[in-house]
Design an enzyme around this catalytic site. Sequence first.
Site, short mmCIF file in Angstrom:
data_model
loop_
_atom_site.label_atom_id
_atom_site.label_comp_id
_atom_site.label_asym_id
_atom_site.label_seq_id
_atom_site.Cartn_x
_atom_site.Cartn_y
_atom_site.Cartn_z
N GLY A 14 3.29 -1.79 -37.17
CA GLY A 14 4.07 -1.41 -38.34
C GLY A 14 3.46 -0.32 -39.22
CB THR A 15 1.03 2.46 -38.75
OG1 THR A 15 1.58 3.11 -37.60
CG2 THR A 15 -0.14 1.58 -38.35
CG ASN A 16 5.75 5.11 -37.59
OD1 ASN A 16 5.77 6.25 -38.02
ND2 ASN A 16 5.20 4.80 -36.42
CB ILE A 94 16.87 -2.36 -24.57
CG1 ILE A 94 15.64 -1.82 -23.84
CG2 ILE A 94 18.09 -1.48 -24.31
CD1 ILE A 94 15.34 -0.36 -24.03
CG LEU A 95 18.85 -2.32 -30.53
CD1 LEU A 95 18.75 -1.34 -31.68
CD2 LEU A 95 19.15 -3.73 -31.04
CG ASN A 109 13.31 5.51 -31.77
OD1 ASN A 109 12.60 4.61 -32.21
ND2 ASN A 109 13.04 6.12 -30.62
CG HIS A 111 9.76 9.30 -28.30
ND1 HIS A 111 9.60 8.12 -27.58
CD2 HIS A 111 9.25 10.28 -27.53
CE1 HIS A 111 9.02 8.41 -26.43
NE2 HIS A 111 8.80 9.71 -26.37
C1 GRF Z 1 4.76 4.64 -32.78
O1 GRF Z 1 3.98 5.47 -31.99
C2 GRF Z 1 6.21 5.04 -32.65
O2 GRF Z 1 6.41 6.39 -32.51
C3 GRF Z 1 6.60 4.34 -31.40
O3 GRF Z 1 5.92 3.11 -31.45
C4 GRF Z 1 4.75 3.22 -32.27
C5 GRF Z 1 4.85 2.19 -33.35
O4 GRF Z 1 3.71 2.08 -34.12
N1 GRF Z 1 8.02 4.31 -31.27
P1 GRF Z 1 3.71 1.26 -35.46
O5 GRF Z 1 4.17 -0.17 -35.13
O6 GRF Z 1 4.63 1.92 -36.44
O7 GRF Z 1 2.28 1.24 -35.94
#
Ligand code: GRF
Length: 201
Positions: A14-16, A94-95, A109, A111
């Site tokens: 969950g860093t994003n 997958i949705l 999303n 990526h």
């Molecule tokens: C990230 O690299 C994102 O781009 C990919 O999965 C990873 C998730 O990392 N889709 P986090 O859980 O947000 O740390």
Amino acid sequence: MLKAKIAVFVSGGGTNLQALIDAQKSGAIQHGEIALVVSSNPEAYALERARAAGIDAVAFSRKQLGADGFERAIEAELSERNVQLIILAGFLSILSEDFTARHAGHIINIHPSLIPSFCGKGFYGLRVHEAALERGVKVTGATVHYVNEIPDGGEIILQKAVDILPDDTPESLQRRVMEQAEWILLPRAAEMLCREIVERS
Ligand code: GRF
């Protein structure tokens, strides 16, 4: 000010999600508010991050509920909170085509590559960066895109390039792509889209 309700879908660290929470706190996201975190994994550390930030968080198991039950459970949470933007941030489940069609234009999303390179089925997590290093590209990056029925196939919203260094490992590259691209792009895209939603309503 009116704010668009955001749901962030996660499966792991969950860093994003954290970048989105921080952006909301700092005011970089002004037109949106994270109303819900949905995890496909009850053990995901992302759930801790949500709770620490006082955001409602739920976890559903696709294995236990089945594909239909899983999506029905998610839909109930979304409609209860009038969610207008879904952000997939490391969501590994997958949705269905039905789900993505129902939310077309309201689901994005992130990526960790410059789409159309190193994307699609099987390209997730460290595999994306391993493939980039194997191929010997000198630049990679991240992409925020709309989600449709094709994995990583929806319209591109934002991209940011990141240099690959000679000594990079998949891990060091993954970290740099997050720091230099993902954590910047995702809040930016969220604010952009929330602003559009608010201005339209
Ligand atoms: C990230 O690299 C994102 O781009 C990919 O999965 C990873 C998730 O990392 N889709 P986090 O859980 O947000 O740390």
